[in-house]
Write a protein that holds these residues in place. Structure first.
Motif, mmCIF file in Angstrom:
data_model
loop_
_atom_site.group_PDB
_atom_site.id
_atom_site.type_symbol
_atom_site.label_atom_id
_atom_site.label_comp_id
_atom_site.label_asym_id
_atom_site.label_seq_id
_atom_site.Cartn_x
_atom_site.Cartn_y
_atom_site.Cartn_z
ATOM 1 N N VAL A 113 43.464 -18.865 -26.483
ATOM 2 C CA VAL A 113 43.756 -19.409 -27.813
ATOM 3 C C VAL A 113 45.037 -18.751 -28.300
ATOM 4 O O VAL A 113 45.103 -17.522 -28.394
ATOM 5 C CB VAL A 113 42.601 -19.089 -28.793
ATOM 6 C CG1 VAL A 113 42.939 -19.562 -30.205
ATOM 7 C CG2 VAL A 113 41.292 -19.707 -28.318
ATOM 8 N N ALA A 114 46.044 -19.566 -28.595
ATOM 9 C CA ALA A 114 47.320 -18.994 -29.032
ATOM 10 C C ALA A 114 47.585 -19.323 -30.494
ATOM 11 O O ALA A 114 47.356 -20.457 -30.943
ATOM 12 C CB ALA A 114 48.463 -19.549 -28.178
ATOM 13 N N ASP A 115 48.051 -18.307 -31.215
ATOM 14 C CA ASP A 115 48.442 -18.522 -32.611
ATOM 15 C C ASP A 115 49.383 -17.379 -32.989
ATOM 16 O O ASP A 115 49.294 -16.291 -32.406
ATOM 17 C CB ASP A 115 47.210 -18.534 -33.521
ATOM 18 C CG ASP A 115 47.485 -19.235 -34.841
ATOM 19 O OD1 ASP A 115 47.000 -20.359 -35.035
ATOM 20 O OD2 ASP A 115 48.206 -18.660 -35.694
ATOM 21 N N ALA B 254 39.799 -11.053 -25.747
ATOM 22 C CA ALA B 254 40.438 -11.275 -24.436
ATOM 23 C C ALA B 254 41.076 -12.659 -24.340
ATOM 24 O O ALA B 254 41.968 -12.881 -23.521
ATOM 25 C CB ALA B 254 39.401 -11.098 -23.332
ATOM 26 N N LEU B 255 40.597 -13.583 -25.184
ATOM 27 C CA LEU B 255 41.140 -14.953 -25.114
ATOM 28 C C LEU B 255 42.351 -15.145 -26.013
ATOM 29 O O LEU B 255 43.086 -16.119 -25.878
ATOM 30 C CB LEU B 255 40.067 -15.976 -25.528
ATOM 31 C CG LEU B 255 38.863 -16.150 -24.609
ATOM 32 C CD1 LEU B 255 37.959 -17.256 -25.136
ATOM 33 C CD2 LEU B 255 39.299 -16.486 -23.191
#
Ligand code: HSE
Length: 462
Positions: A68-70, A84-85
């Protein structure tokens, strides 16, 4: 990766290469990256977690959230995600070999466009809810996806959880659509419905909606019709197989709708809705977003609050209507995750997309001529405030008559305290250009106060 399907059967003879070209590229795990962890992103994470067993059973493979990118990973969200995600290195996540599908939920044009094109270039399929991105850069993105042979799905971009994109692309593929129209912005529909129910002004209802988190702090896209125009450009491509330029869509919002217009509309047997309307006239497309009076008995008039509804008119089917939650975390997330499942099924079964994003190759799409708003024919509701003096109504009627505008009915209210009365006129069908010319002259009459209000009436939408 070798899947549960086991070895590929050997095919002999002339058709061997064709058969091999479509052989199932079975996969038992499909990797998903989420780019943009906002409200909808949280809904997507929740669905992937809560419905894991059903989704994996339906798919016959495991959908695995790889990351998950933000840019903001600290803000408190509605769901928890294992540290970790989480990453702020979006490009690295997108390019991760374990990722097959990139879900773009960051919104806006840049850097969303760059990330989406980068993902496609690296062979990843795309699922997005970003209608602004598709309205501005859709041709480039869809062409890139087709050329690279990856999937691109965008069900959540119009109507939130209502499956209207898939319906137009697949379920209605046998018909010739002549019109697509509806309520595609929940915020403005909520505001108009509340104004109508409570007799309150636009400004009051907007302020309350903002306080309650039902409208954005900057409501421009929603209340000025821009979001609906973005969505309409997508509906046009699916319904009519052509493209219209975003700036060719006549776009008006709801800021000028007054509580008194709501009241007059009701008395006349109408409701006021912000409609996105597209009609295919063969030689030109009508594409417009504006407040519209529709008969109170029309099913669209009953669509209230943040709900959306899209109507499609086809030659063979006639009118059909698709109704449901047009926004919100879980409704929109269902559309996103269903797209992921769709793309994942194709990857698993075929190793490539079963369908082009629009259902037809983008190279076949032409840019259609849009009928200028001045040439569009409509009936109109007019509200003019004038000094209550003998002959004023006659002079207004005469100015309308000079432009060949025929009056269907007039309502004149009792004299108000300042001697100014609202005059409400309903016209017969007229060309918009003539109406505007007449209204410019009406506005210049010495006894007229303020700007005359004109709202188009769609007696029989679609
Ligand atoms: N801002 C949009 C609306 C939500 O109010 O409908 C999703 O498109």
């Amino acid at each position: 990766m070798k899947g549960r399907g086991g070895a590929v059967p050997r095919v002999k003879g002339r058709n061997a290469s064709a058969a091999l070209a479509v052989r199932p590229a079975r996969r038992d795990e499909i990797g998903v990256a989420l780019v943009g962890w906002g409200t909808i992103g949280s809904g997507v994470i929740k669905l992937l977690e809560d419905r894991r067993r059903e989704i994996d059973a339906r798919l016959g493979a495991r959908l695995r959230l790889v990351g998950v990118a933000d840019i903001d990973l600290k803000r408190k969200r509605e769901v928890e995600v294992s540290r970790a995600l989480l990453t702020s290195r979006t490009q690295e996540l997108i390019r991760d070999p374990k990722v097959d599908v990139v879900i773009e939920l960051m919104g806006g044009l840049e850097p969303a466009r760059t990330f989406v094109l980068d993902a496609i270039a690296h062979g990843k399929s795309i699922v997005t809810a970003n209608k602004a991105l598709l309205a501005h850069h859709g041709t480039e993105i869809l062409a890139a996806a087709e050329a690279r042979g990856v999937g691109c799905r965008f069900e959540a971009s119009v109507g939130g959880g209502i499956p209207i994109i898939r319906t137009l692309r697949e379920a209605l593929a046998a018909d010739r659509q002549t019109a697509v129209f509806g309520i595609v912005n929940g915020t403005s529909n909520y505001i108009l419905s509340t104004m109508a129910a409570a007799g309150r002004s636009f400004a009051e209802v907007l302020a309350d909606a903002q306080k309650a988190g039902l409208a954005e702090a900057d409501p421009t896209y929603d209340v000025d019709g821009i979001d609906a125009a973005h969505k309409l450009t997508l509906l046009v491509q699916l319904a009519f197989g052509v493209r219209v330029a975003l700036d060719a869509v006549h776009t008006e919002g709801i800021r000028d709708v007054d509580a008194s217009d709501m009241e007059y509309a009701r008395e006349l047997g109408y409701a006021i809705k912000l409609l996105a309307i597209a009609k295919d006239h063969g030689n030109a497309i009508e594409a417009r977003v504006h407040p519209t009076m529709i008969p109170a008995h029309d099913p669209l008039a009953a669509v209230s609050g943040a709900f959306n509804a899209v109507c499609v008119h086809g030659d063979a089917l006639g009118r059909s209507m698709y109704y449901g939650q047009g926004a919100g975390m879980m409704p929109t997330a269902t559309a996103v995750v269903a797209d992921v499942i769709d793309v994942a099924r194709d990857l698993r079964e075929l190793g490539r997309p079963r369908l082009a994003p629009l259902g037809y190759p983008i190279a076949r799409q032409r840019v259609a001529k849009v009928r200028p708003i001045g040439d569009v024919m409509s009936e109109f509701y007019l509200r003019v405030h004038a000094q209550d003096e003998p002959g004023v109504l006659g002079r207004i009627a005469s100015l309308l008559g000079q432009q060949k505008i025929s009056i269907a009915s007039v309502v004149q209210r009792a004299r108000s305290s300042g001697g100014v009365v609202p005059i409400v006129i309903r016209t017969h069908e007229t060309r918009e250009r003539d109406l505007r010319r007449a209204l410019d002259r009406v506005a210049k009459m010495p006894s007229v106060r303020g700007k005359p209000v004109a709202i188009r009436i769609e007696e029989n939408p679609g």
